[in-house]
Design a protein around this motif. Structure first.
Motif, PDB file in Angstrom:
ATOM      1  N   MET C 185       0.841  -1.203   0.000  1.00 32.33           N
ATOM      2  CA  MET C 185       0.000   0.000   0.000  1.00 32.33           C
ATOM      3  C   MET C 185       0.875   1.253   0.000  1.00 32.33           C
ATOM      4  SD  MET C 185      -3.164  -0.989   2.585  1.00 32.33           S
ATOM      5  CE  MET C 185      -4.398   0.176   1.998  1.00 32.33           C
ATOM      6  N   ALA C 186       1.961   1.210   0.765  1.00 29.44           N
ATOM      7  CA  ALA C 186       2.860   2.374   0.826  1.00 29.44           C
ATOM      8  C   ALA C 186       3.519   2.622  -0.520  1.00 29.44           C
ATOM      9  CB  ALA C 186       3.906   2.150   1.919  1.00 29.44           C
ATOM     10  N   ALA C 187       3.933   1.548  -1.158  1.00 28.43           N
ATOM     11  CA  ALA C 187       4.608   1.691  -2.456  1.00 28.43           C
ATOM     12  C   ALA C 187       3.632   2.209  -3.513  1.00 28.43           C
ATOM     13  CB  ALA C 187       5.196   0.340  -2.883  1.00 28.43           C
ATOM     14  N   ASP C 188       2.423   1.662  -3.504  1.00 33.33           N
ATOM     15  CA  ASP C 188       1.417   2.119  -4.477  1.00 33.33           C
ATOM     16  C   ASP C 188       1.067   3.585  -4.251  1.00 33.33           C
ATOM     17  OD1 ASP C 188       1.327  -0.351  -5.648  1.00 33.33           O
ATOM     18  OD2 ASP C 188      -0.493  -1.009  -4.581  1.00 33.33           O
ATOM     19  N   ALA C 189       0.944   3.953  -2.976  1.00 37.87           N
ATOM     20  CA  ALA C 189       0.609   5.344  -2.660  1.00 37.87           C
ATOM     21  C   ALA C 189       1.718   6.273  -3.127  1.00 37.87           C
ATOM     22  CB  ALA C 189       0.369   5.499  -1.160  1.00 37.87           C
ATOM     23  N   LYS C 190       2.921   5.858  -2.904  1.00 40.18           N
ATOM     24  CA  LYS C 190       4.079   6.669  -3.328  1.00 40.18           C
ATOM     25  C   LYS C 190       4.046   6.858  -4.850  1.00 40.18           C
ATOM     26  CE  LYS C 190       8.277   8.485  -2.984  1.00 40.18           C
ATOM     27  NZ  LYS C 190       8.404   9.837  -2.441  1.00 40.18           N
ATOM     28  N   ALA C 191       3.722   5.767  -5.548  1.00 43.60           N
ATOM     29  CA  ALA C 191       3.667   5.842  -7.010  1.00 43.60           C
ATOM     30  C   ALA C 191       2.570   6.795  -7.466  1.00 43.60           C
ATOM     31  CB  ALA C 191       3.436   4.446  -7.595  1.00 43.60           C
ATOM     32  N   GLN C 192       1.439   6.797  -6.787  1.00 47.59           N
ATOM     33  CA  GLN C 192       0.318   7.654  -7.178  1.00 47.59           C
ATOM     34  C   GLN C 192       0.551   9.110  -6.782  1.00 47.59           C
ATOM     35  OE1 GLN C 192      -2.339   7.025  -8.863  1.00 47.59           O
ATOM     36  NE2 GLN C 192      -2.617   4.809  -8.824  1.00 47.59           N
ATOM     37  N   ARG C 193       1.235   9.326  -5.661  1.00 48.83           N
ATOM     38  CA  ARG C 193       1.227  10.646  -5.033  1.00 48.83           C
ATOM     39  C   ARG C 193       2.564  11.365  -5.073  1.00 48.83           C
ATOM     40  NH1 ARG C 193      -2.639  11.960  -1.602  1.00 48.83           N
ATOM     41  NH2 ARG C 193      -1.234  12.821  -0.027  1.00 48.83           N
ATOM     42  N   ALA C 194       3.587  10.718  -5.585  1.00 47.60           N
ATOM     43  CA  ALA C 194       4.920  11.331  -5.630  1.00 47.60           C
ATOM     44  C   ALA C 194       5.306  11.861  -4.252  1.00 47.60           C
ATOM     45  CB  ALA C 194       4.971  12.417  -6.705  1.00 47.60           C
ATOM     46  N   GLU C 195       5.439  13.189  -4.108  1.00 53.69           N
ATOM     47  CA  GLU C 195       5.959  13.738  -2.855  1.00 53.69           C
ATOM     48  C   GLU C 195       4.876  14.015  -1.811  1.00 53.69           C
ATOM     49  OE1 GLU C 195       9.177  13.785  -2.252  1.00 53.69           O
ATOM     50  OE2 GLU C 195       9.272  12.896  -4.258  1.00 53.69           O
ATOM     51  N   LEU C 196       3.605  13.868  -2.182  1.00 52.43           N
ATOM     52  CA  LEU C 196       2.548  14.172  -1.212  1.00 52.43           C
ATOM     53  C   LEU C 196       2.571  13.154  -0.067  1.00 52.43           C
ATOM     54  CD1 LEU C 196      -0.416  15.045  -3.628  1.00 52.43           C
ATOM     55  CD2 LEU C 196       0.718  16.615  -2.028  1.00 52.43           C
ATOM     56  N   PRO C 197       2.373  13.613   1.175  1.00 52.78           N
ATOM     57  CA  PRO C 197       2.568  12.732   2.331  1.00 52.78           C
ATOM     58  C   PRO C 197       1.474  11.673   2.522  1.00 52.78           C
ATOM     59  CG  PRO C 197       1.815  14.897   3.039  1.00 52.78           C
ATOM     60  CD  PRO C 197       2.057  14.992   1.564  1.00 52.78           C
ATOM     61  N   VAL C 198       1.871  10.590   3.172  1.00 52.05           N
ATOM     62  CA  VAL C 198       0.963   9.497   3.531  1.00 52.05           C
ATOM     63  C   VAL C 198       1.221   9.156   4.995  1.00 52.05           C
ATOM     64  CG1 VAL C 198       0.232   7.126   3.048  1.00 52.05           C
ATOM     65  CG2 VAL C 198       1.139   8.548   1.198  1.00 52.05           C
ATOM     66  N   VAL C 199       0.161   8.974   5.759  1.00 53.30           N
ATOM     67  CA  VAL C 199       0.307   8.552   7.153  1.00 53.30           C
ATOM     68  C   VAL C 199      -0.405   7.215   7.328  1.00 53.30           C
ATOM     69  CG1 VAL C 199      -0.502   9.011   9.508  1.00 53.30           C
ATOM     70  CG2 VAL C 199       0.575  10.842   8.188  1.00 53.30           C
ATOM     71  N   PHE C 200       0.276   6.266   7.906  1.00 54.83           N
ATOM     72  CA  PHE C 200      -0.356   5.007   8.310  1.00 54.83           C
ATOM     73  C   PHE C 200      -0.675   5.125   9.780  1.00 54.83           C
ATOM     74  CE2 PHE C 200       0.039   1.980   4.777  1.00 54.83           C
ATOM     75  CZ  PHE C 200       0.755   2.757   3.886  1.00 54.83           C
ATOM     76  N   GLN C 201      -1.930   4.906  10.145  1.00 55.34           N
ATOM     77  CA  GLN C 201      -2.260   5.070  11.566  1.00 55.34           C
ATOM     78  C   GLN C 201      -3.227   4.001  12.058  1.00 55.34           C
ATOM     79  OE1 GLN C 201      -4.250   8.878  12.327  1.00 55.34           O
ATOM     80  NE2 GLN C 201      -6.261   8.019  11.862  1.00 55.34           N
ATOM     81  N   SER C 202      -3.135   3.768  13.342  1.00 56.77           N
ATOM     82  CA  SER C 202      -4.155   3.003  14.043  1.00 56.77           C
ATOM     83  C   SER C 202      -4.553   3.838  15.243  1.00 56.77           C
ATOM     84  CB  SER C 202      -3.611   1.658  14.508  1.00 56.77           C
ATOM     85  OG  SER C 202      -4.513   1.131  15.478  1.00 56.77           O
ATOM     86  N   LEU C 203      -5.862   4.079  15.365  1.00 57.61           N
ATOM     87  CA  LEU C 203      -6.304   4.882  16.509  1.00 57.61           C
ATOM     88  C   LEU C 203      -6.387   4.033  17.771  1.00 57.61           C
ATOM     89  CD1 LEU C 203      -9.043   6.998  14.705  1.00 57.61           C
ATOM     90  CD2 LEU C 203      -6.750   7.730  15.376  1.00 57.61           C
ATOM     91  N   ARG C 204      -6.180   2.711  17.611  1.00 65.62           N
ATOM     92  CA  ARG C 204      -6.262   1.816  18.764  1.00 65.62           C
ATOM     93  C   ARG C 204      -4.894   1.433  19.304  1.00 65.62           C
ATOM     94  NH1 ARG C 204     -11.159  -0.724  19.083  1.00 65.62           N
ATOM     95  NH2 ARG C 204     -12.611  -0.234  17.419  1.00 65.62           N
ATOM     96  N   ALA C 205      -3.844   1.807  18.604  1.00 67.80           N
ATOM     97  CA  ALA C 205      -2.522   1.345  19.030  1.00 67.80           C
ATOM     98  C   ALA C 205      -1.491   2.397  18.673  1.00 67.80           C
ATOM     99  CB  ALA C 205      -2.172   0.020  18.338  1.00 67.80           C
ATOM    100  N   GLY C 206      -0.269   2.254  19.210  1.00 71.69           N
ATOM    101  CA  GLY C 206       0.848   3.121  18.872  1.00 71.69           C
ATOM    102  C   GLY C 206       0.558   4.571  19.202  1.00 71.69           C
ATOM    103  N   SER C 207       0.936   5.467  18.305  1.00 74.22           N
ATOM    104  CA  SER C 207       0.843   6.887  18.601  1.00 74.22           C
ATOM    105  C   SER C 207      -0.496   7.477  18.176  1.00 74.22           C
ATOM    106  CB  SER C 207       1.998   7.628  17.928  1.00 74.22           C
ATOM    107  OG  SER C 207       1.992   7.319  16.550  1.00 74.22           O
ATOM    108  N   GLY C 208      -1.426   6.629  17.729  1.00 73.74           N
ATOM    109  CA  GLY C 208      -2.768   7.113  17.410  1.00 73.74           C
ATOM    110  C   GLY C 208      -2.745   8.180  16.330  1.00 73.74           C
ATOM    111  N   VAL C 209      -3.399   9.293  16.624  1.00 73.32           N
ATOM    112  CA  VAL C 209      -3.589  10.337  15.624  1.00 73.32           C
ATOM    113  C   VAL C 209      -2.423  11.332  15.591  1.00 73.32           C
ATOM    114  CG1 VAL C 209      -4.767  12.117  17.007  1.00 73.32           C
ATOM    115  CG2 VAL C 209      -5.534  11.667  14.646  1.00 73.32           C
ATOM    116  N   ALA C 210      -1.356  11.050  16.326  1.00 70.49           N
ATOM    117  CA  ALA C 210      -0.276  12.034  16.513  1.00 70.49           C
ATOM    118  C   ALA C 210       0.314  12.530  15.187  1.00 70.49           C
ATOM    119  CB  ALA C 210       0.826  11.441  17.392  1.00 70.49           C
TER     120      ALA C 210
END
Lengths: 224, 252, 225
Positions: C185-210
């Motif tokens: 998913m990250a690679a495909d997103a990079k291909a579609q979006r070039a330099e535009l940012p992507v965030v992978f998040q889980s609101l139930r784990a890790g840093s949430g929405v940070a």
């Protein structure tokens, strides 16, 4: 400016908020009063000769240069349902925004200043027509057509009605729409000399009562 | 021009002793007025239809004027029936009500029935001073039992302190603009009514909008007034919902 | 995206950067994405993360009247006067893109009622992959998809995935259970979006929405600069 501006103003895609309103059709569908194309036609015909006629006359009067504040008060008196008065002002405010961006005019700026929460939509529509170089009859056409095109579009979404049938309903109403516009234009252009009482006051009890019921629903698809 | 012309007049004034006098009580032809026993400071008048008019071509008018501090209640002895006449013209029935500041009028006639073949224009205009009070009921029944209605056009205008707070016209029956019996207007109902209540205190404390029964609503108007608008299958059920509204408004 | 053109007279028109009184208006950020991807949960998490440092408000666009607004009210992420709902007449994408007038009014009314505001979050009704916000309504937009909706969504593209200022891939904690390949998913997103940012998040784990909150802070910094 010529007549082509009328096409811009009358375009269903003109971004003035109409898409979120059913003109009472959502309530009539839920109450079982509209179940298909024949009911839709009767509904639209009734709305055209009542709310449509009044809106068209208000729009024609505003386009002819009658005082917008007086017309707005006349619209209040012809709209007993507070839910419909609120809707008319919301749509008026949205149209004011779209109109000022589309056809900048000192009259529209003044209207926005006098009515920051919106004047009745047909009054704004008349002033918009004026700003676009259109006349009272054009304004009346826009208002009268909107009074039936909104419910027709909404019923396509609400009932899954065949869109060709809905459009055919509008086409069948066209000759009556012409007559309503004639009457509205005569009444609207007379306001400046004969006063506000010459405006028609045709009412539709079930549109008014239904609007109050609809406004109280906790869940609905359309704002009115 | 044929048809009957009649103008009945009522004038009510404060009698200076806490009651209401009726210095004007003019019957005319088919429009007969009867004074009935006063209740408290309120004078009462009943309109007695000596004929079952109006017929085609007739022009009836009733005028009531209520002075400052006077209280008047007007009712009618029976329903008014609009009938077709020998003359093809429409009939006209005009009601003109003037209530001065601090005056109060209860205008509560029996229904108007639009019989088959009739053609009637009813106009009711109420002009109120800024502090005047009004309760006005208007009921229309389209056709006698099992009968098609005639043509009926009815306009109701209420002004308070020179400002129009209500202006509504309903047109129905054969020859009326299309759609009057359809889902936007009456949807097959045969009785339609309005109850207008004007009180100065509504300017600061308007009534809350309220649904009453299946096809009726109580709404605040843009001004010191409230309106109950109702449609019903027949006159009896219409009256029931309007009576319920009077109860809600503490007028019964 | 600093739109500084202004119209004379009362009331702002469309994307005017200034309010009628001349003050700079709030930054408006749109959140769009398919039904069930976690837009409302992300809005709720953003409100909790930012409400102590910013004056913020939320406009929801629901298919059925006020569901999302009522979720936010129940969760008490903001005082009720800071949450408002726009009704969309069965066409949520129309209200955020083709005819934005009701949303603009909602934003202005919030600023009038509880302003001044730093930030207004405009949440779209759950729609499809083509629904994006008009630049007349928002200054930046976030498109929220989730791993459970299929890991081929970034590859398929569409205006939301491709052009949104931030792409959020939500519910990463579910990836093992639904067989989604996050690296792909990250690679495909990079291909579609070039330099535009992507965030992978889980609101139930890790840093949430940070991460999304940090991105919002950066947008706000640029807006007020």
């Amino acid at each position: 400016m010529g007549r082509a501006a009328l096409l811009v103003l009358a375009d269903g895609r003109f971004p003035a908020g109409g898409h979120a309103h059913s003109g009472g059709a959502e309530e009539a569908v839920k109450a079982g009063r509209i179940t298909g194309a024949a009911d839709l036609e009767a509904f639209c015909r009734g709305r055209l000769h009542t709310a449509g006629l009044v809106a068209a006359a208000l729009a024609a009067a505003a386009a002819a240069g009658a005082d917008p504040a007086g017309l707005d008060a006349a619209a209040d008196a012809r709209t007993p349902s507070p839910a419909l008065r609120l809707t008319a002002r919301r749509l008026g405010r949205q149209l004011t925004r779209a109109a000022r961006a589309t056809w900048p005019s000192p009259e529209l700026d003044a209207l926005a200043g006098t009515f920051p929460k919106g004047a009745h939509q047909p009054v704004v529509l008349g002033l918009t027509a004026r700003a676009a170089g259109l006349g009272p009859e054009d304004a009346a056409y826009c208002a009268a057509y909107e009074s039936v095109s909104g419910p027709a579009t909404a019923v396509v979404r609400l009932l899954g009605l065949d869109p060709f049938e809905a459009t055919a309903v509008l086409a069948r109403l066209a000759p009556e729409l012409d007559r309503v516009v004639d009457r509205a234009t005569v009444a609207g252009t007379a306001v400046r000399t004969a006063g506000l009482d010459t405006l028609p006051a045709a009412s539709a009890p079930l549109l008014e009562i239904g609007a109050e019921a609809h406004a109280a629903w906790p869940v609905r698809l359309f704002a009115s | 021009m044929g048809g009957v012309r009649a103008v009945a007049r009522i004038g009510a004034t404060a009698d200076g002793r806490g009651g209401t006098a009726l210095p004007v009580l003019e019957s005319d032809g088919p429009l007969a007025l009867r004074r009935t026993r006063a209740v408290g400071d309120e004078a009462r008048v009943v309109l007695v239809g000596a004929m079952s008019g109006p017929l085609g071509g007739d022009r009836f008018a009733v005028e009531a004027e209520v002075g400052s501090g006077a209280r008047l209640r007007v009712g009618s002895a029976a329903a008014t029936i609009a009938l077709p006449g020998q003359i093809k013209d429409a009939a006209h029935y005009d009601v003109r009500l003037d209530v001065a500041d601090e005056g109060e009028l209860h205008w509560l006639p029996e229904p108007l029935i639009s019989a088959r073949g009739s053609d009637l224009y009813v106009t009711t205009r109420a002009d109120l001073g800024p502090g005047a009070r009004l309760v006005l009921r208007e009921e229309q029944v389209l056709g006698r039992v099992g009968e098609e209605p005639g043509r009926l056009t009815s306009r109701l205008v209420v002004r308070v302190g020179g400002r129009t707070v209500l202006d509504q016209e309903l047109a129905c029956g054969p020859g009326a603009p299309g759609g009057w019996d359809g889902p936007a207007v009456l949807a097959g109902h045969r009785a339609v009514g309005q109850l207008v209540v004007v009180r100065p205190e509504f300017a600061t404390h308007p009534v809350g909008a309220q649904i009453l029964g299946e096809h009726a609503a109580l709404v605040p108007l843009a001004g010191p007034a409230a309106l109950v608008s109702a449609v019903a299958p027949d006159g009896l059920r219409l009256r029931r919902v309007l009576d319920e509204a009077l109860t809600v408004l503490h007028l019964r | 995206m600093h739109l500084d053109h202004s119209h004379p007279g009362p009331a702002a028109v469309s994307a005017d950067a200034r309010r009628p009184d001349g003050a700079r208006r709030a930054l408006r950020i749109g959140l769009g994405g398919p039904v069930g991807s976690g837009k409302t949960a992300t809005v709720a998490a953003l409100c909790r993360a930012l409400r102590d440092e910013l004056s913020l408000a939320v406009v929801t666009n629901d298919i059925y009247t006020r569901e999302d607004a009522e979720f936010l009210l129940r969760e008490a992420v903001l005082p009720p006067e800071r949450i408002t709902a726009v009704e969309t007449g069965a066409c949520p994408h129309t209200a955020i893109r083709d005819d934005i007038s009701a949303n603009l009014e909602a934003v202005e009314d919030l600023e009038d009622a509880v302003g001044p505001l730093d930030l207004v979050l405009v949440e779209s009704g759950g729609d499809n992959l083509t629904a994006t916000f008009s630049k007349g309504l928002v200054d930046a937009q976030i498109f929220v998809i989730d791993v459970a909706g299929g890991d081929d969504i970034p590859r398929k593209g569409g205006p939301g995935v491709t052009t949104a200022d931030l792409l959020v891939v939500n519910k990463t904690d579910l990836a093992p259970y639904v067989g989604s390949d996050l690296a792909r998913m990250a690679a495909d997103a990079k291909a579609q979006r070039a330099e535009l940012p992507v965030v992978f998040q889980s609101l139930r784990a890790g840093s949430g929405v940070a991460d999304v909150a940090a991105w919002v802070r950066a947008q706000l910094g640029a807006w007020t600069a």
